[in-house]
Scaffold this motif. Structure first.
Motif, mmCIF file in Angstrom:
data_model
loop_
_atom_site.group_PDB
_atom_site.id
_atom_site.type_symbol
_atom_site.label_atom_id
_atom_site.label_comp_id
_atom_site.label_asym_id
_atom_site.label_seq_id
_atom_site.Cartn_x
_atom_site.Cartn_y
_atom_site.Cartn_z
ATOM 1 N N MET A 62 0.761 -1.206 0.006
ATOM 2 C CA MET A 62 -0.026 -0.185 -0.147
ATOM 3 C C MET A 62 0.821 0.995 -0.124
ATOM 4 O O MET A 62 2.141 1.206 0.494
ATOM 5 C CB MET A 62 -0.831 -0.070 1.092
ATOM 6 N N ASN A 63 0.450 2.374 -0.607
ATOM 7 C CA ASN A 63 1.094 3.515 -0.512
ATOM 8 C C ASN A 63 1.320 4.134 0.838
ATOM 9 O O ASN A 63 0.471 4.326 1.206
ATOM 10 C CB ASN A 63 0.530 4.444 -1.594
ATOM 11 N N LYS A 64 2.321 4.440 1.280
ATOM 12 C CA LYS A 64 2.419 5.171 2.515
ATOM 13 C C LYS A 64 2.324 6.748 2.573
ATOM 14 O O LYS A 64 2.370 7.120 3.639
ATOM 15 C CB LYS A 64 4.128 4.839 2.816
ATOM 16 N N ASP A 65 1.986 7.276 1.492
ATOM 17 C CA ASP A 65 1.918 8.662 1.205
ATOM 18 C C ASP A 65 0.446 8.999 1.356
ATOM 19 O O ASP A 65 0.228 10.206 1.293
ATOM 20 C CB ASP A 65 2.560 9.184 0.006
ATOM 21 N N GLY A 99 -5.707 14.022 1.324
ATOM 22 C CA GLY A 99 -6.009 12.712 1.742
ATOM 23 C C GLY A 99 -6.989 11.912 1.158
ATOM 24 O O GLY A 99 -7.174 10.901 0.473
ATOM 25 N N PRO A 100 -8.259 12.244 1.785
ATOM 26 C CA PRO A 100 -9.652 11.552 1.464
ATOM 27 C C PRO A 100 -9.897 11.855 -0.006
ATOM 28 O O PRO A 100 -10.486 10.681 -0.601
ATOM 29 C CB PRO A 100 -10.411 12.341 2.419
ATOM 30 N N LYS A 101 -9.381 12.526 -0.730
ATOM 31 C CA LYS A 101 -9.780 12.938 -2.195
ATOM 32 C C LYS A 101 -9.169 11.930 -3.060
ATOM 33 O O LYS A 101 -9.389 11.655 -4.105
ATOM 34 C CB LYS A 101 -9.367 14.254 -2.731
ATOM 35 N N LYS A 128 -15.461 16.338 2.943
ATOM 36 C CA LYS A 128 -14.193 16.058 2.994
ATOM 37 C C LYS A 128 -13.904 16.483 1.448
ATOM 38 O O LYS A 128 -12.800 15.911 0.898
ATOM 39 C CB LYS A 128 -13.551 14.938 3.452
ATOM 40 N N GLY A 129 -15.029 16.559 0.448
ATOM 41 C CA GLY A 129 -14.728 16.853 -0.857
ATOM 42 C C GLY A 129 -14.641 15.525 -1.694
ATOM 43 O O GLY A 129 -14.018 15.571 -3.064
ATOM 44 N N VAL A 130 -15.031 14.379 -1.110
ATOM 45 C CA VAL A 130 -14.883 13.085 -1.967
ATOM 46 C C VAL A 130 -16.324 12.931 -2.855
ATOM 47 O O VAL A 130 -17.595 13.227 -2.149
ATOM 48 C CB VAL A 130 -14.770 12.055 -1.066
ATOM 49 N N GLU A 131 -16.319 12.750 -4.190
ATOM 50 C CA GLU A 131 -17.444 12.490 -4.842
ATOM 51 C C GLU A 131 -18.007 11.175 -4.452
ATOM 52 O O GLU A 131 -17.096 10.255 -4.537
ATOM 53 C CB GLU A 131 -17.072 12.313 -6.333
ATOM 54 N N VAL A 132 -19.175 10.966 -4.106
ATOM 55 C CA VAL A 132 -19.687 9.610 -3.671
ATOM 56 C C VAL A 132 -21.102 9.149 -4.670
ATOM 57 O O VAL A 132 -21.960 10.027 -4.747
ATOM 58 C CB VAL A 132 -20.466 9.697 -2.204
ATOM 59 N N VAL A 133 -20.751 7.982 -5.217
ATOM 60 C CA VAL A 133 -21.849 7.541 -6.031
ATOM 61 C C VAL A 133 -22.439 6.407 -5.236
ATOM 62 O O VAL A 133 -21.959 5.454 -4.713
ATOM 63 C CB VAL A 133 -21.198 6.823 -7.479
ATOM 64 N N ALA A 134 -23.737 6.526 -5.000
ATOM 65 C CA ALA A 134 -24.570 5.848 -4.035
ATOM 66 C C ALA A 134 -25.630 4.686 -4.760
ATOM 67 O O ALA A 134 -26.710 5.472 -5.544
ATOM 68 C CB ALA A 134 -25.436 6.351 -2.878
ATOM 69 N N LEU A 135 -25.400 3.430 -4.769
ATOM 70 C CA LEU A 135 -26.324 2.410 -5.247
ATOM 71 C C LEU A 135 -27.488 2.217 -4.667
ATOM 72 O O LEU A 135 -27.536 2.113 -3.227
ATOM 73 C CB LEU A 135 -25.551 1.064 -5.566
ATOM 74 N N VAL A 136 -28.654 2.549 -4.997
ATOM 75 C CA VAL A 136 -29.924 2.431 -4.376
ATOM 76 C C VAL A 136 -30.979 1.753 -4.891
ATOM 77 O O VAL A 136 -30.692 1.229 -6.175
ATOM 78 C CB VAL A 136 -30.542 3.809 -3.821
ATOM 79 N N ARG A 137 -31.906 1.238 -4.279
ATOM 80 C CA ARG A 137 -32.880 0.203 -5.086
ATOM 81 C C ARG A 137 -34.250 0.766 -5.566
ATOM 82 O O ARG A 137 -35.121 0.296 -5.972
ATOM 83 C CB ARG A 137 -33.314 -0.978 -4.096
ATOM 84 N N SER A 138 -34.401 2.227 -5.045
ATOM 85 C CA SER A 138 -35.857 2.837 -5.327
ATOM 86 C C SER A 138 -35.632 4.216 -5.479
ATOM 87 O O SER A 138 -34.623 4.787 -5.257
ATOM 88 C CB SER A 138 -36.484 2.624 -4.111
ATOM 89 N N GLN A 139 -36.511 5.056 -6.040
ATOM 90 C CA GLN A 139 -36.543 6.380 -6.032
ATOM 91 C C GLN A 139 -36.470 7.120 -4.988
ATOM 92 O O GLN A 139 -35.750 8.160 -4.777
ATOM 93 C CB GLN A 139 -37.678 6.967 -6.968
ATOM 94 N N LYS A 140 -37.261 6.705 -3.903
ATOM 95 C CA LYS A 140 -37.236 7.109 -2.605
ATOM 96 C C LYS A 140 -35.811 7.335 -1.944
ATOM 97 O O LYS A 140 -35.534 8.431 -1.369
ATOM 98 C CB LYS A 140 -38.233 6.561 -1.698
ATOM 99 N N SER A 141 -35.189 6.255 -2.094
ATOM 100 C CA SER A 141 -33.532 6.070 -1.678
ATOM 101 C C SER A 141 -32.902 7.021 -2.396
ATOM 102 O O SER A 141 -32.104 7.720 -1.816
ATOM 103 C CB SER A 141 -33.391 4.685 -1.691
ATOM 104 N N ALA A 142 -33.018 7.133 -3.626
ATOM 105 C CA ALA A 142 -32.137 7.949 -4.560
ATOM 106 C C ALA A 142 -32.447 9.295 -4.186
ATOM 107 O O ALA A 142 -31.359 10.225 -4.150
ATOM 108 C CB ALA A 142 -32.803 7.692 -5.981
ATOM 109 N N LEU A 166 -7.832 4.179 3.746
ATOM 110 C CA LEU A 166 -6.424 4.592 3.503
ATOM 111 C C LEU A 166 -5.324 4.209 3.797
ATOM 112 O O LEU A 166 -4.288 4.137 3.194
ATOM 113 C CB LEU A 166 -6.318 6.245 4.041
ATOM 114 N N LYS A 167 -5.504 3.224 4.819
ATOM 115 C CA LYS A 167 -4.458 2.741 5.617
ATOM 116 C C LYS A 167 -4.398 1.150 5.941
ATOM 117 O O LYS A 167 -3.531 0.520 6.368
ATOM 118 C CB LYS A 167 -4.204 3.406 6.888
ATOM 119 N N GLY A 168 -5.632 0.687 5.842
ATOM 120 C CA GLY A 168 -5.836 -0.616 6.407
ATOM 121 C C GLY A 168 -4.904 -1.585 5.430
ATOM 122 O O GLY A 168 -4.918 -1.495 4.183
#
Length: 348
Positions: free
Chosen positions: A1-4, A14-16, A41-55, A233-235
């Motif tokens: 894993m990258n140490k930086d 970092g989170p980006k 933290k400025g991360v783009e999140v794509v979320a898989l959902v099962r319904s329009q309500k959850s979307a 990031l570190k696991g």
């Protein structure tokens, strides 16, 4: 894993490094908090959902929703271009086994991680649970080296344990998968444990098993989100990490404090464990004989997680991830009390 790779205050970028991040279970309790955490933290999140309500729910929190089933084909298409994955979707019922336990916890995990490899995702965290270790006996300050039991108390433990094996098998060849095991998630916006506890207390159905004075670990949802970020990031690939609030509390004391934040006086009723155990066995038998029409009031899965000591050693997460709780139990309880008080004022 990258140490930086660095996180939080160490480096704003970092989170980006995780962006875009693909999330399953985004409309659930933990998923909603993960979206808030990573979007902040400025991360783009794509979320898989099962319904329009959850979307609609995840979109309002700042994630980009993708509607579809938890299948390999759907997930692989949706994951294109994503660097990281958090698999938070789960069937968390502690009741008798249903088709959803296997479909979501096992086959859903298999499809998600196969899709991640296919899509070129680099880093992944699978959200598991300490329940993969429970067998009905106390777990006292256990660490991640403890083997899984030969027999599980219920379908939830068994299928989550099977999911962990799938994740470990998928990790490797430029795809690094890490397992995070929080215990007793609680805090703001809780739509899981807290509503169940408050309903039981208000209805007079809550009682302390053997007095409830055994110890329990717990994890505020903000600490879970922080631990998941660090694991991404570190696991170390293929490894599992316990995440908790640190020092344990007595089960009775902790749950009593949760109830008091909602303006509810904790119950005084005490029942012996042998009696509750007999009720659980009888209820599960009735459920099987009735084809699921009878719902047991309590199950052996319930008892394995709330009727004996379950305390976890988080030394590995502290050492490998640099993990430390970012919110204390006192701060979390004060926040819950403020939110509950604000809600009551608005209803007047």
């Amino acid at each position: 894993m990258n140490k930086d790779k660095t996180v939080g205050g160490d480096s704003a970028s970092g989170p980006k490094l995780l962006s875009p991040l693909f999330l399953t279970g985004g409309s659930g309790y933990l998923g909603r908090n993960l979206i808030r955490h990573f979007v902040a933290k400025g991360v783009e999140v794509v979320a898989l959902v099962r319904s329009q309500k959850s979307a609609d729910v995840v979109a309002a929190l700042g994630a980009r929703p993708m509607i579809g089933p938890l299948s390999e084909a759907t997930a692989a298409e949706a994951m294109k271009g994503c660097r990281s994955l958090v698999h938070a979707a789960a069937h968390t019922s502690h009741g008798p086994e249903t088709p959803e336990h296997m479909a979501v916890n096992v086959e859903g995990t298999r499809a998600t991680f196969a899709a991640a490899r296919q899509a070129g995702v680099q880093r992944a965290v699978h959200i598991s649970t300490e329940s993969v270790l429970v067998d009905g006996c106390p777990l006292t300050n256990v660490d991640e080296s403890r083997p899984m039991p030969s027999r599980f108390p219920g379908a939830y433990s068994r299928t989550k344990a099977e999911a962990e094996q799938i994740v470990r098998a998928q990790s490797g060849n430029e795809f690094e998968a890490v397992i995070v095991r929080p215990r007793f998630i609680w805090g703001r916006d809780d739509t899981t444990a807290l509503p169940i506890l408050t309903q039981a207390a208000r209805s007079g159905q809550m009682a302390w098993i053997n007095g409830g004075e055994y110890l329990t670990s717990a994890t505020h949802v903000a600490n879970v989100c922080h631990g998941i970020e660090l694991a991404l990031l570190k696991g170390r690939a293929g490894e599992a990490y316990f995440i908790t609030d640190g020092e344990p509390s007595t089960f009775r004391g902790f749950v009593s404090r949760l109830l008091e934040t909602q303006g509810i006086a904790p119950p005084e009723k005490v029942v012996p464990s042998w009696l509750v155990g007999a009720v659980a066995c009888a209820g599960e038998l009735a459920a099987r004989l009735s084809g699921g029409r009878v719902k047991p009031p309590v199950t052996r899965q319930d008892l394995a997680t709330m009727a004996v000591e379950v305390t976890l050693d988080i030394s590995k997460a502290r050492r490998d991830l640099g993990y430390a709780p970012i919110i204390s139990v006192e701060e979390g309880m004060a926040e819950l009390k403020r939110l509950a008080s604000s809600g009551r004022d608005q209803q007047k």
